[in-house]
Enzyme design. Sequence first.
Site, PDB file in Angstrom:
ATOM      1  N   HIS A 155      -9.805   0.847   4.660  1.00 53.76           N
ATOM      2  CA  HIS A 155      -8.539   0.879   5.403  1.00 53.76           C
ATOM      3  C   HIS A 155      -8.739   1.694   6.679  1.00 53.76           C
ATOM      4  CE1 HIS A 155      -4.388   1.699   6.498  1.00 53.76           C
ATOM      5  NE2 HIS A 155      -4.073   0.654   5.761  1.00 53.76           N
TER       6      HIS A 155
ATOM      7  N   GLU B 222      -5.731  -5.864  10.118  1.00 57.23           N
ATOM      8  CA  GLU B 222      -4.668  -4.961  10.571  1.00 57.23           C
ATOM      9  C   GLU B 222      -5.046  -4.295  11.892  1.00 57.23           C
ATOM     10  OE1 GLU B 222      -2.335  -3.407   6.731  1.00 57.23           O
ATOM     11  OE2 GLU B 222      -3.830  -2.018   7.462  1.00 57.23           O
TER      12      GLU B 222
ATOM     13  N   GLY C 211       2.773  -3.208  10.684  1.00 59.01           N
ATOM     14  CA  GLY C 211       4.105  -3.298  11.277  1.00 59.01           C
ATOM     15  C   GLY C 211       5.032  -4.334  10.659  1.00 59.01           C
TER      16      GLY C 211
ATOM     17  N   ALA D 111       3.259  -1.372   4.147  1.00 60.06           N
ATOM     18  CA  ALA D 111       3.438  -0.020   3.601  1.00 60.06           C
ATOM     19  C   ALA D 111       4.815   0.523   3.990  1.00 60.06           C
ATOM     20  CB  ALA D 111       2.326   0.903   4.077  1.00 60.06           C
ATOM     21  N   SER D 112       4.936   1.006   5.242  1.00 58.97           N
ATOM     22  CA  SER D 112       6.123   1.783   5.618  1.00 58.97           C
ATOM     23  C   SER D 112       7.455   1.070   5.400  1.00 58.97           C
ATOM     24  CB  SER D 112       6.003   2.253   7.072  1.00 58.97           C
ATOM     25  OG  SER D 112       5.648   1.196   7.916  1.00 58.97           O
TER      26      SER D 112
ATOM     27  N   ILE E 150      -0.087  -0.341  12.962  1.00 58.28           N
ATOM     28  CA  ILE E 150       0.188   0.194  11.620  1.00 58.28           C
ATOM     29  C   ILE E 150       1.280   1.261  11.696  1.00 58.28           C
ATOM     30  CG2 ILE E 150      -0.778   1.536   9.687  1.00 58.28           C
ATOM     31  CD1 ILE E 150      -3.448   0.125  10.158  1.00 58.28           C
TER      32      ILE E 150
ATOM     33  N   ASN F   3       0.849  -1.189   0.000  1.00 57.91           N
ATOM     34  CA  ASN F   3       0.000   0.000   0.000  1.00 57.91           C
ATOM     35  C   ASN F   3       0.895   1.252   0.000  1.00 57.91           C
ATOM     36  OD1 ASN F   3      -1.941   1.919   0.390  1.00 57.91           O
ATOM     37  ND2 ASN F   3      -2.652   1.160   2.372  1.00 57.91           N
ATOM     38  N   TYR F   4       0.869   1.993  -1.081  1.00 57.40           N
ATOM     39  CA  TYR F   4       1.750   3.164  -1.205  1.00 57.40           C
ATOM     40  C   TYR F   4       1.336   4.324  -0.298  1.00 57.40           C
ATOM     41  CZ  TYR F   4       4.013   1.394  -5.527  1.00 57.40           C
ATOM     42  OH  TYR F   4       4.731   0.672  -6.451  1.00 57.40           O
ATOM     43  N   LYS F   5       0.051   4.298   0.135  1.00 53.58           N
ATOM     44  CA  LYS F   5      -0.502   5.402   0.945  1.00 53.58           C
ATOM     45  C   LYS F   5      -0.194   6.737   0.268  1.00 53.58           C
ATOM     46  CE  LYS F   5      -0.667   2.574   5.049  1.00 53.58           C
ATOM     47  NZ  LYS F   5      -0.642   2.453   6.489  1.00 53.58           N
TER      48      LYS F   5
HETATM   49  O1  G3P Z   1      -2.250  -1.316   4.247  1.00 55.11           O
HETATM   50  C1  G3P Z   1      -1.101  -1.782   4.883  1.00 55.11           C
HETATM   51  C2  G3P Z   1      -0.692  -0.871   5.963  1.00 55.11           C
HETATM   52  O2  G3P Z   1      -1.724  -0.271   6.684  1.00 55.11           O
HETATM   53  C3  G3P Z   1       0.353  -1.415   6.863  1.00 55.11           C
HETATM   54  O3  G3P Z   1       1.157  -0.323   7.154  1.00 55.11           O
HETATM   55  O4  G3P Z   1       3.270   0.778   7.584  1.00 55.11           O
HETATM   56  O5  G3P Z   1       2.413  -0.926   9.182  1.00 55.11           O
HETATM   57  O6  G3P Z   1       3.251  -1.649   6.949  1.00 55.11           O
HETATM   58  P1  G3P Z   1       2.605  -0.552   7.749  1.00 55.11           P
END
Ligand code: G3P
Length: 229
Positions: free
Chosen positions: A93, A141, A180, A201-202, A146, A9-11
């Site tokens: 989301h 999630e 995470g 994402a991150s 997150i 997810n590029y956000k």
């Molecule tokens: O959609 C995936 C996202 O919400 C997870 O974010 O940064 O915890 O990998 P992250």
Amino acid sequence: MKPPIILINYKAYENSYGEKGVEISKKIEKVSKDYGVPIIISVPATMIYKLSQILEIPVYAQHVDALRHGAHTGAILPEMIKDAGAKGSLLNHSERKIRLDEIHEAVTRIRDLGLESVVCADSYELVHPLALLKPNAILIEPPELIGSGRAVSKEKPEVITRAVNEIKKVEGVYLIAGAGITTGEDVYKAIELGADGIGVASAVMKSSTPEKIVEDFIINALKAIDRKK
Ligand code: G3P
């Protein structure tokens, strides 16, 4: 062997659009092709057309509005993302929640258009009810993890195992786990716990070498699947 589902997810990270968005997408696609594992990228609406033109991997929207054609300023309709080349969309989301009736409408319209949907659930209790709407997958999630760098598969493995039990009540809906996820080990653990794949994402978007992160995820996902055979 069923391939793992890897959804990135590029956000709205700074490399989610423009030239940087193209660059990271090409790197991700290369890893996808090298390993023969499809990777879904969920990109800003403004990038769907451009990336769909140059990539073969599935491009998703991050959200759609459950509205019909008409006077809706700023709306992004399922028909619009299809026209732009999207293969599907994330829905609900934690950072872009919608009402249950809107999720239902969006999932149905997306399916009718021949697209795919991945509906996010922030607790395992919601996995079964949301799966009854028959999206292609549920992405579980826990919101507090997150972007934390603390993986759901390590910090709250019970969320995944409970979600896996819930998804089994409905046929034909996959279960993806996210929040995470940072290392290959986190991915391995998520699949070992019964998830069909991971959402991230991150860890990818903030890395200076995203291709290495994605490669490590895929290697570990394949290892975990192989182990379960
Ligand atoms: O959609 C995936 C996202 O919400 C997870 O974010 O940064 O915890 O990998 P992250």
